[in-house]
Design a protein around this motif. Structure first.
Motif, PDB file in Angstrom:
ATOM      1  N   UNK A 225       0.808  -1.217   0.000  1.00  0.00           N
ATOM      2  CA  UNK A 225       0.000   0.000   0.000  1.00  0.00           C
ATOM      3  C   UNK A 225       0.842   1.269   0.000  1.00  0.00           C
ATOM      4  N   UNK A 226       1.980   1.249   0.670  1.00  0.00           N
ATOM      5  CA  UNK A 226       2.776   2.479   0.777  1.00  0.00           C
ATOM      6  C   UNK A 226       3.912   2.536  -0.237  1.00  0.00           C
ATOM      7  N   UNK A 227       4.028   1.514  -1.082  1.00  0.00           N
ATOM      8  CA  UNK A 227       5.167   1.440  -1.994  1.00  0.00           C
ATOM      9  C   UNK A 227       4.899   2.205  -3.284  1.00  0.00           C
ATOM     10  N   UNK A 228       5.976   2.601  -3.939  1.00  0.00           N
ATOM     11  CA  UNK A 228       5.912   3.211  -5.255  1.00  0.00           C
ATOM     12  C   UNK A 228       6.608   2.287  -6.250  1.00  0.00           C
ATOM     13  N   UNK A 229       6.347   2.516  -7.526  1.00  0.00           N
ATOM     14  CA  UNK A 229       6.793   1.574  -8.552  1.00  0.00           C
ATOM     15  C   UNK A 229       8.068   2.046  -9.234  1.00  0.00           C
ATOM     16  N   UNK A 230       9.048   1.117  -9.337  1.00  0.00           N
ATOM     17  CA  UNK A 230      10.274   1.341 -10.097  1.00  0.00           C
ATOM     18  C   UNK A 230      10.303   0.387 -11.277  1.00  0.00           C
ATOM     19  N   UNK A 231      10.773   0.887 -12.420  1.00  0.00           N
ATOM     20  CA  UNK A 231      10.931   0.030 -13.582  1.00  0.00           C
ATOM     21  C   UNK A 231      12.070  -0.961 -13.395  1.00  0.00           C
ATOM     22  N   UNK A 232      12.119  -1.942 -14.284  1.00  0.00           N
ATOM     23  CA  UNK A 232      13.121  -3.008 -14.170  1.00  0.00           C
ATOM     24  C   UNK A 232      14.536  -2.446 -14.265  1.00  0.00           C
ATOM     25  N   UNK A 233      14.782  -1.599 -15.241  1.00  0.00           N
ATOM     26  CA  UNK A 233      16.128  -1.042 -15.409  1.00  0.00           C
ATOM     27  C   UNK A 233      16.470  -0.112 -14.248  1.00  0.00           C
ATOM     28  N   UNK A 234      15.515   0.673 -13.807  1.00  0.00           N
ATOM     29  CA  UNK A 234      15.753   1.555 -12.655  1.00  0.00           C
ATOM     30  C   UNK A 234      16.176   0.747 -11.438  1.00  0.00           C
ATOM     31  N   UNK A 235      15.479  -0.364 -11.196  1.00  0.00           N
ATOM     32  CA  UNK A 235      15.797  -1.190 -10.039  1.00  0.00           C
ATOM     33  C   UNK A 235      17.158  -1.862 -10.200  1.00  0.00           C
ATOM     34  N   UNK A 236      17.473  -2.346 -11.403  1.00  0.00           N
ATOM     35  CA  UNK A 236      18.778  -2.977 -11.635  1.00  0.00           C
ATOM     36  C   UNK A 236      19.912  -1.980 -11.428  1.00  0.00           C
ATOM     37  N   UNK A 237      19.709  -0.751 -11.915  1.00  0.00           N
ATOM     38  CA  UNK A 237      20.756   0.261 -11.738  1.00  0.00           C
ATOM     39  C   UNK A 237      20.984   0.570 -10.262  1.00  0.00           C
ATOM     40  N   UNK A 238      19.890   0.690  -9.506  1.00  0.00           N
ATOM     41  CA  UNK A 238      20.015   1.032  -8.087  1.00  0.00           C
ATOM     42  C   UNK A 238      20.658  -0.093  -7.275  1.00  0.00           C
ATOM     43  N   UNK A 239      20.225  -1.327  -7.523  1.00  0.00           N
ATOM     44  CA  UNK A 239      20.614  -2.441  -6.657  1.00  0.00           C
ATOM     45  C   UNK A 239      21.884  -3.134  -7.119  1.00  0.00           C
ATOM     46  N   UNK A 240      22.117  -3.204  -8.443  1.00  0.00           N
ATOM     47  CA  UNK A 240      23.221  -4.019  -8.933  1.00  0.00           C
ATOM     48  C   UNK A 240      24.344  -3.229  -9.597  1.00  0.00           C
ATOM     49  N   UNK A 241      24.130  -1.930  -9.868  1.00  0.00           N
ATOM     50  CA  UNK A 241      25.188  -1.116 -10.473  1.00  0.00           C
ATOM     51  C   UNK A 241      25.695  -0.068  -9.487  1.00  0.00           C
ATOM     52  N   UNK A 242      24.799   0.753  -8.960  1.00  0.00           N
ATOM     53  CA  UNK A 242      25.243   1.802  -8.040  1.00  0.00           C
ATOM     54  C   UNK A 242      25.637   1.243  -6.678  1.00  0.00           C
ATOM     55  N   UNK A 243      24.908   0.256  -6.193  1.00  0.00           N
ATOM     56  CA  UNK A 243      25.193  -0.326  -4.876  1.00  0.00           C
ATOM     57  C   UNK A 243      25.200  -1.855  -4.975  1.00  0.00           C
ATOM     58  N   UNK A 244      26.181  -2.432  -5.685  1.00  0.00           N
ATOM     59  CA  UNK A 244      26.181  -3.883  -5.890  1.00  0.00           C
ATOM     60  C   UNK A 244      26.271  -4.629  -4.568  1.00  0.00           C
ATOM     61  N   UNK A 245      25.549  -5.730  -4.424  1.00  0.00           N
ATOM     62  CA  UNK A 245      25.573  -6.487  -3.171  1.00  0.00           C
ATOM     63  C   UNK A 245      26.951  -7.075  -2.911  1.00  0.00           C
ATOM     64  N   UNK A 246      27.348  -7.087  -1.629  1.00  0.00           N
ATOM     65  CA  UNK A 246      28.660  -7.645  -1.279  1.00  0.00           C
ATOM     66  C   UNK A 246      28.707  -9.146  -1.503  1.00  0.00           C
ATOM     67  N   UNK A 247      27.624  -9.812  -1.181  1.00  0.00           N
ATOM     68  CA  UNK A 247      27.565 -11.253  -1.407  1.00  0.00           C
ATOM     69  C   UNK A 247      26.400 -11.552  -2.333  1.00  0.00           C
ATOM     70  N   UNK A 248      26.638 -12.431  -3.278  1.00  0.00           N
ATOM     71  CA  UNK A 248      25.606 -12.783  -4.241  1.00  0.00           C
ATOM     72  C   UNK A 248      25.836 -14.209  -4.703  1.00  0.00           C
ATOM     73  N   UNK A 249      24.767 -14.853  -5.135  1.00  0.00           N
ATOM     74  CA  UNK A 249      24.874 -16.224  -5.604  1.00  0.00           C
ATOM     75  C   UNK A 249      25.608 -16.265  -6.937  1.00  0.00           C
ATOM     76  N   UNK A 250      26.118 -17.449  -7.279  1.00  0.00           N
ATOM     77  CA  UNK A 250      26.809 -17.602  -8.559  1.00  0.00           C
ATOM     78  C   UNK A 250      25.867 -17.299  -9.719  1.00  0.00           C
TER      79      UNK A 250
END
Length: 765
Positions: A225-250
């Motif tokens: 209910x309180x969330x807003x929508x991000x596109x697929x590329x927007x989310x990939x850029x935020x989570x995997x390019x600008x702030x890549x996770x320290x640990x991730x699966x193969x």
């Protein structure tokens, strides 16, 4: 205690760290002391994990609690008493972290000096010093934010336009149907879930890919209910390019490589800096041009630069560049990312911080500083160690190299063997006195070196064509098949570029067993790395009727108190954490139900606490287990327990474990083509001989081995030697010699040949 007391000696009483057996020893101050012994004998346990660790812990304890809580926490070593400690600097072989913003220039503190020079002298000036820094907003390129590269999402690789949302059109694990991310656009109310992406309108595709914190007009009730929508590329850029996770699966890592592209920044052309900084010149060169020069070339450039406005900064920059040259790193460029340096290169970069220091009575502790060094470069290293000692400092060195041992004022030899069979002092005294003893180190030092007597017959070769990786000059070279080929040359000459880049790229059947770290930390073990952990669990499960997960300390079998760690961590706010063995499982890491099962009289904890030879007997009826553990023994790791945490193993041990893993998977050497990158790292002479015996067995069984190596024992044992050089960086990248070790020893144009001639006791030609 000897006469003179703590002013002359570091006294260690009853040290029992790791495998040490109540060691008592007196280490002379203001002297060069070398700790020797076979691999795993306890050298590092005494010098690094006892003396250096306790000194650093005591220094940290002298700070206020607020400061102490922000310093690295060092566990208290298992020792009854240490006296006479001084301020201690540990210079180990840990590589620099993977921070792309750290370069050789920043790691050596040369960068601030050059920025100061350009801020005062560069024309036109870009401003104060930060304006020349790619790590400062005022100096970094705005497009790549100072990284020199730009990353983005490859839409062709990411999307299957013929699929609907329900069919999963996004080729990335986090967006599979049913996942949290998939539910976001599935329940957004923006898209027809049954319509292929190819049929989306321009606005729908823009929202699907690039929406940024969009407030949804009519979402599905299942959308938060309180969330807003991000596109697929927007989310990939935020989570995997600008702030890549320290640990991730193969799987996620492979997906990132597939859908995220990396390109040189088109604005700064990879220089990382703003246009104003790049336009500021001295003698027609920008600060980026200076950083791109090798240390040798920049040193020569600054030698001719005189300007009273920046004389102190230029003088200090020249001193630091000279220090880099003195430790054999003149081939490096200052813009080289520090995380790409080898362990040996990283250690030498750390060393130069202390050259010329006005501090005295400091204890410097080095962990195998000759690692990765050609014999020609070791001479520079020994001069450095003596300079530190002669400045009224105490120098402690864990080392195998004969040149370093020969220069020691004092030697402490540990052994007699590795692991539980080591941890004792075998000898204390001078190098001349050591040679008159019968310790494994003395025998290895006395053993004469001679070129291989019989060269294996010709079985053809493969060609490396137009080799141009890094500093290679575009040459062709033949690599013999079913022979032991050793590739040599000074550090930075291009050996690894030829063998680990060009050879496997041009001939995909060659497998590289290099220095890349094995995955897994404190919860990964040799047993799991060899692919045997699950098989052993199934054996215990068959005995008990329980699921295999009950015999994993990472799953159902874990001790409920320590959660499978074997120890309890007590956090004391501003004080150091306290680690104590778990009282419930007594350090075994397993719960009582797991420990109740026995196979041939052994519990699962007994298995993990055993060396390979013991388990070969325990699981004699299981051929695959016996074979894979046999490879661990044959690569020289028989002294390890199969349950030892990976984060306690050295780089050399991990590499040999990787070799054992590979040989276990392919079943031996027949028709294998294997590349090894400095496999003798951290090995005593007797361990090198053992490894050479294994090499001979593999080659005689049909394998082709290509080894990048400096150790003259390995070079002398080769069927064929390829020497790259003659120097490092711009002065290297050519084939200096191809042929047998005996012929190389009479080639005076090769630094390796000169070193071999000396080792073979040949008269100069």
């Amino acid at each position: 205690m000897r006469n003179g007391g703590r002013g002359r000696w570091i006294v260690v009483e009853k040290a029992a760290t790791h495998n040490l057996r109540d060691v008592c020893v007196e280490i002379p101050k203001e002297a060069l002391t070398v700790f020797t012994g076979v691999s795993g004998s306890g050298k590092s346990s005494l010098a690094l994990d006892t003396v250096a660790a306790e000194a650093q812990r005591l220094v940290n304890d002298s700070y206020p609690s607020f400061v102490r809580n922000r310093l690295p926490h060092t566990a208290q070593p298992d020792v009854q008493r240490i006296d006479g400690l001084t301020f201690t600097v540990l210079i180990d072989q840990r590589r620099f972290t993977g921070n792309a913003r750290s370069t050789v220039a920043t790691a050596t503190d040369i960068a601030p000096l050059l920025r100061l020079v350009f801020s005062r002298v560069g024309e036109p000036s870009a401003g104060y010093s930060p304006a020349y820094s790619f790590n400062d907003p005022s100096g970094m390129c705005p497009d790549c934010e100072g990284l020199g590269v730009v990353q983005d999402v490859d839409l062709d690789a990411l999307l299957d336009l013929d699929r609907t949302i329900d069919e999963g059109p996004v080729r990335f694990p986090a967006f599979r149907p049913g996942t949290y991310r998939w539910k976001r656009f599935a329940y957004s109310g923006l898209f027809d879930r049954s319509k292929p992406l190819r049929d989306y309108t321009e606005q729908e595709m823009r929202d699907f890919l690039f929406a940024d914190q969009m407030k949804l007009p009519d979402p599905d009730p299942r959308f938060p209910k309180t969330a807003k929508f991000d596109g697929v590329v927007t989310r990939l850029r935020d989570v995997y390019i600008r702030n890549p996770p320290r640990s991730k699966s193969r799987e996620t890592e492979e997906a990132m490589h597939r859908v995220i592209t990396t390109q040189t920044c088109p604005l700064c052309k990879g220089a990382r800096l703003s246009q104003a900084a790049l336009a500021s010149l001295i003698g027609g060169r920008s600060i980026a041009d200076w950083m791109a020069l090798s240390v040798d070339r920049l040193h020569d450039l600054l030698a001719d630069l005189r300007d009273p406005r920046v004389a102190p900064a230029l003088s200090e920059a020249r001193r630091r560049l000279e220090a880099l040259r003195s430790v054999g790193l003149g081939y490096l460029t200052l813009d080289r990312v520090s995380s790409t340096l080898s362990g040996g290169e990283a250690q030498r970069v750390k060393i130069i911080r202390y050259l010329g220091s006005p501090l005295s009575s400091v204890t410097y502790v080095f962990d195998e500083p000759s690692s990765g060094l050609h014999p020609h470069d070791v001479r520079r290293l020994t001069e450095l160690l003596l300079r530190l000692r002669d400045a009224a400092n105490t120098v402690l060195v864990v080392e195998h190299h004969p040149q370093v041992i020969a220069l020691a004022d004092h030697i402490i030899d540990l052994g007699p063997a590795a692991g539980r069979q080591g941890g004792q002092i075998l000898f204390e005294g001078t190098s001349a006195e050591l040679l008159r003893t019968d310790t494994p180190t003395a025998r290895a030092l006395r053993e004469p070196l001679a070129p291989r007597a019989t060269i294996r017959p010709d079985h053809g070769h493969v060609m490396i064509r137009n080799a141009r990786a890094h500093n290679l000059r575009g040459f062709d070279v033949a690599v013999p098949l079913r022979r032991l080929t050793v590739v040599t040359g000074v550090a930075g000459s291009g050996k690894s570029s030829l063998v680990t880049c060009e050879l496997p790229e041009q001939h995909r059947d060659f497998v590289v067993v290099g220095q890349d770290p094995l995955q897994g930390g404190g919860r990964s073990t040799p047993l799991s790395q060899l692919g045997l952990a699950e098989q052993v669990r199934r054996i215990f499960a068959a005995e008990s009727g329980l699921a295999p997960a009950w015999y994993s300390f990472n799953s159902k079998g874990a001790c409920p108190v320590c959660r499978g760690r074997g120890f309890i961590t007590t956090e004391l706010a501003f004080l150091d954490d306290v680690f104590t063995p778990c009282d419930v499982c007594e350090g075994s890491r397993f719960n009582p139900q797991a420990l109740a099962t026995r196979v041939n009289g052994a519990t699962i904890a007994d298995v993990l606490d055993s060396p390979p030879a013991t388990l070969v007997e325990l699981f004699a009826d299981h051929a695959d287990i016996v074979a894979r553990l046999g490879w661990m023994e044959r690569v020289g790791l028989g002294y390890l327990t199969v349950g030892q945490p990976m984060d306690t193993m050295s780089g050399g041990e991990k590499q040999r474990l990787l070799l054992a893993k590979h040989l276990g998977e392919v079943g031996g050497g027949r028709d294998q083509r294997i590349i090894l990158d400095e496999p003798t790292t951290g090995l005593h002479g007797t361990d090198v001989d053992r490894l050479l015996t294994l090499f001979d067995e593999l080659v005689d069984d049909g394998a082709t081995l290509v080894v990048v190596e400096h150790d003259l024992r390995v070079v002398a044992h080769a069927d064929h030697v390829i020497d790259i050089g003659p120097g490092a960086g711009d002065a290297g990248g050519r084939v200096v010699f191809q042929g047998t070790p005996a012929d190389l020893a009479v080639d005076r144009d090769s630094f390796t040949g000169q070193a071999l001639a000396q080792a073979f006791h040949l008269s100069p030609v």
